[in-house]
Scaffold this active site. Structure first.
Site, PDB file in Angstrom:
ATOM      1  N   TYR A  66       0.854  -1.190   0.000  1.00 55.94           N
ATOM      2  CA  TYR A  66       0.000   0.000   0.000  1.00 55.94           C
ATOM      3  C   TYR A  66       0.891   1.241   0.000  1.00 55.94           C
ATOM      4  CZ  TYR A  66      -3.666  -3.321   1.428  1.00 55.94           C
ATOM      5  OH  TYR A  66      -4.528  -4.389   1.505  1.00 55.94           O
ATOM      6  N   PHE A 220     -13.658   0.610  -3.403  1.00 55.76           N
ATOM      7  CA  PHE A 220     -13.476   1.919  -4.026  1.00 55.76           C
ATOM      8  C   PHE A 220     -14.811   2.557  -4.434  1.00 55.76           C
ATOM      9  CE2 PHE A 220      -9.386  -0.179  -4.600  1.00 55.76           C
ATOM     10  CZ  PHE A 220      -8.524   0.804  -4.129  1.00 55.76           C
ATOM     11  N   LEU A 223     -20.916   0.530  -1.335  1.00 53.90           N
ATOM     12  CA  LEU A 223     -22.178  -0.158  -1.637  1.00 53.90           C
ATOM     13  C   LEU A 223     -23.332   0.811  -1.868  1.00 53.90           C
ATOM     14  CD1 LEU A 223     -22.089  -2.843   1.209  1.00 53.90           C
ATOM     15  CD2 LEU A 223     -21.943  -3.305  -1.258  1.00 53.90           C
TER      16      LEU A 223
HETATM   17  N1  LIG Z   1      -6.509  -8.969   0.588  1.00 54.56           N
HETATM   18  C1  LIG Z   1      -6.766  -8.166  -0.404  1.00 54.56           C
HETATM   19  O1  LIG Z   1      -6.532  -8.489  -1.583  1.00 54.56           O
HETATM   20  C2  LIG Z   1      -7.372  -6.837  -0.114  1.00 54.56           C
HETATM   21  C3  LIG Z   1      -7.915  -6.072  -1.169  1.00 54.56           C
HETATM   22  C4  LIG Z   1      -8.510  -4.855  -0.848  1.00 54.56           C
HETATM   23  C5  LIG Z   1      -8.564  -4.404   0.469  1.00 54.56           C
HETATM   24  N2  LIG Z   1      -8.006  -5.153   1.475  1.00 54.56           N
HETATM   25  C6  LIG Z   1      -8.112  -4.719   2.895  1.00 54.56           C
HETATM   26  O2  LIG Z   1      -9.479  -4.471   3.203  1.00 54.56           O
HETATM   27  C7  LIG Z   1      -9.605  -3.201   3.854  1.00 54.56           C
HETATM   28  C8  LIG Z   1     -10.962  -2.641   3.566  1.00 54.56           C
HETATM   29  O3  LIG Z   1     -11.113  -2.359   2.179  1.00 54.56           O
HETATM   30  P1  LIG Z   1     -11.305  -0.884   1.618  1.00 54.56           P
HETATM   31  O4  LIG Z   1     -10.912   0.119   2.633  1.00 54.56           O
HETATM   32  O5  LIG Z   1     -10.646  -0.813   0.315  1.00 54.56           O
HETATM   33  O6  LIG Z   1     -12.855  -0.850   1.329  1.00 54.56           O
HETATM   34  P2  LIG Z   1     -14.158  -0.670   2.246  1.00 54.56           P
HETATM   35  O7  LIG Z   1     -13.835  -0.786   3.683  1.00 54.56           O
HETATM   36  O8  LIG Z   1     -15.183  -1.565   1.672  1.00 54.56           O
HETATM   37  O9  LIG Z   1     -14.607   0.815   1.879  1.00 54.56           O
HETATM   38  C9  LIG Z   1     -13.778   1.907   2.036  1.00 54.56           C
HETATM   39  C10 LIG Z   1     -14.462   3.068   1.336  1.00 54.56           C
HETATM   40  O10 LIG Z   1     -15.667   3.384   2.007  1.00 54.56           O
HETATM   41  C11 LIG Z   1     -15.681   4.760   2.356  1.00 54.56           C
HETATM   42  N3  LIG Z   1     -16.335   4.890   3.655  1.00 54.56           N
HETATM   43  C12 LIG Z   1     -15.995   4.327   4.835  1.00 54.56           C
HETATM   44  N4  LIG Z   1     -16.839   4.672   5.809  1.00 54.56           N
HETATM   45  C13 LIG Z   1     -17.759   5.492   5.236  1.00 54.56           C
HETATM   46  C14 LIG Z   1     -18.885   6.197   5.723  1.00 54.56           C
HETATM   47  N5  LIG Z   1     -19.261   6.121   7.009  1.00 54.56           N
HETATM   48  N6  LIG Z   1     -19.601   6.962   4.853  1.00 54.56           N
HETATM   49  C15 LIG Z   1     -19.241   7.048   3.553  1.00 54.56           C
HETATM   50  N7  LIG Z   1     -18.179   6.407   3.030  1.00 54.56           N
HETATM   51  C16 LIG Z   1     -17.440   5.637   3.856  1.00 54.56           C
HETATM   52  C17 LIG Z   1     -14.248   5.182   2.408  1.00 54.56           C
HETATM   53  O11 LIG Z   1     -14.119   6.548   2.078  1.00 54.56           O
HETATM   54  P3  LIG Z   1     -13.523   7.618   3.158  1.00 54.56           P
HETATM   55  O12 LIG Z   1     -12.061   7.419   3.164  1.00 54.56           O
HETATM   56  O13 LIG Z   1     -13.968   8.930   2.591  1.00 54.56           O
HETATM   57  O14 LIG Z   1     -14.180   7.310   4.466  1.00 54.56           O
HETATM   58  C18 LIG Z   1     -13.605   4.299   1.339  1.00 54.56           C
HETATM   59  O15 LIG Z   1     -13.715   4.924   0.078  1.00 54.56           O
HETATM   60  C19 LIG Z   1      -8.441  -2.395   3.279  1.00 54.56           C
HETATM   61  O16 LIG Z   1      -8.118  -1.312   4.094  1.00 54.56           O
HETATM   62  C20 LIG Z   1      -7.352  -3.444   3.195  1.00 54.56           C
HETATM   63  O17 LIG Z   1      -6.698  -3.507   4.439  1.00 54.56           O
HETATM   64  C21 LIG Z   1      -7.453  -6.367   1.188  1.00 54.56           C
END
Ligand SMILES: NC(=O)c1ccc[n+]([C@@H]2O[C@H](COP(=O)([O-])OP(=O)(O)OC[C@H]3O[C@@H](n4cnc5c(N)ncnc54)[C@H](OP(=O)(O)O)[C@@H]3O)[C@@H](O)[C@H]2O)c1
Length: 290
Positions: A66, A220, A223
């Site tokens: 990252y 990204f 939902l």
């Molecule tokens: N193993 C793998 O291949 C893999 C792949 C992808 C991700 N990951 C892990 O999974 C974790 C979670 O995934 P993710 O962060 O990409 O996706 P996520 O948790 O599904 O969603 C994050 C997105 O939601 C928004 N968000 C969060 N809270 C919100 C709220 N209350 N209201 C409106 N928007 C909100 C965030 O924007 P804001 O920043 O504006 O809040 C961000 O754009 C990552 O941090 C990573 O550690 C692992």
């Protein structure tokens, strides 16, 4: 750093020899756009991390890919020396190219290098958990995990890693990894609208293995669904809170690692995830993923 003493939504789960809060934090969104380079506001990013720990979260998910390196360094600068209770999970199996792609890097030499890079950037002598990430940006794909996982098992034997897990994997690769050595978690894409792993979640629960959904809020593109909006408005909650509460309700082995670059969203998600979902709302939410 002062920490919160009220139990977090969902309580705790035992990962190997460590007890972690089921409500964790995913650090990927702290890097720059498309997870490349530094964030526009590094102090703001460090403040989100300090707030996460201050609010009582004890499980942070990261990767040296990252940024690359950016997120791990933000974690080290914000939180080192780490509180005893903090459990940091990282992953290996991919690097970054200049275009922001995620080329796979799974040969034994690649894996050893990535483990050492994570140790250095996080500033630790032993990593709490390393997930072997398979597949690619499109999701899990065919291929053997054995050689890569044997390399991680060897590094674990050397004392560089406490626990192992697998990520972006098929059910067959989970079984293959478990024939090499024991795992404490599987980290795959899963959320209200993306439920390919329903059976796997239940089978892992029966075996006492955690399931850690990545993109719990849709990733990204957060939902969006009419049914989710309707349920949220009936419950006077945000759609994100409902999505997280549904995951906590779905199975006791599910651990949350929602990502956010905003302390306001972090607090909102934490406050909302404890929501009780009545049966009629659960039935409506179930229709989203089927
Ligand atoms: N193993 C793998 O291949 C893999 C792949 C992808 C991700 N990951 C892990 O999974 C974790 C979670 O995934 P993710 O962060 O990409 O996706 P996520 O948790 O599904 O969603 C994050 C997105 O939601 C928004 N968000 C969060 N809270 C919100 C709220 N209350 N209201 C409106 N928007 C909100 C965030 O924007 P804001 O920043 O504006 O809040 C961000 O754009 C990552 O941090 C990573 O550690 C692992």
């Amino acid at each position: 750093m002062t920490t919160h003493s009220t139990p977090l939504p969902g309580g705790t789960w035992t990962l190997g020899d460590s007890v972690v809060t089921r409500f964790g934090y995913g650090a990927m969104q702290l890097a720059g756009p498309w997870v490349m380079g530094p964030p526009a506001d590094p102090e703001g990013a460090r403040s989100v991390l300090r707030n996460a720990v201050g609010l009582g979260i004890t499980h942070i998910d990261t990767s040296d890919a990252y940024g690359p390196r950016v997120t791990n360094e933000l974690i080290r600068k914000a939180l080192h020396p780490y509180p005893e209770s903090l459990f940091i999970a990282t992953k290996v199996g991919a690097t970054r190219d200049a275009q922001g792609g995620w080329p796979t890097a799974r040969r034994p030499a690649d894996i050893r290098k990535q483990v050492h890079e994570n140790l250095e950037s996080l500033g630790v002598e032993t990593l709490d958990l390393v997930n072997m990430r398979m597949g690619d940006a499109q999701g899990p794909g065919p291929g053997s995990i054995t050689e890569a996982f044997e390399t991680l098992a060897d590094l674990q034997q050397q004392g560089l890693i406490r626990h192992l897990g697998v990520s972006n994997v098929t059910a067959e690769q989970v079984a293959e990894a478990r024939r090499v050595t024991s795992i404490v978690c599987v980290q795959n894409m899963y959320n209200l609208a993306h439920r390919h792993d329903d059976d796997l979640v239940d089978r892992l629960a029966a075996d006492g293995i955690a399931y850690v959904p990545f993109f719990p809020l849709g990733g990204f593109t957060p939902l969006q669904s009419e049914a989710l909006s309707k349920v949220a408005s009936r419950l006077q909650a945000t759609p994100m809170s409902v999505a997280l509460a549904w995951l906590l309700h779905r199975s006791p082995n599910i651990l949350l690692i929602p990502g956010t670059s905003s302390t306001v969203h972090l607090r909102e998600n934490l406050a909302g995830a404890g929501l009780t979902l009545p049966e009629e709302d659960l039935a409506e939410l179930d229709s989203i993923g089927h």
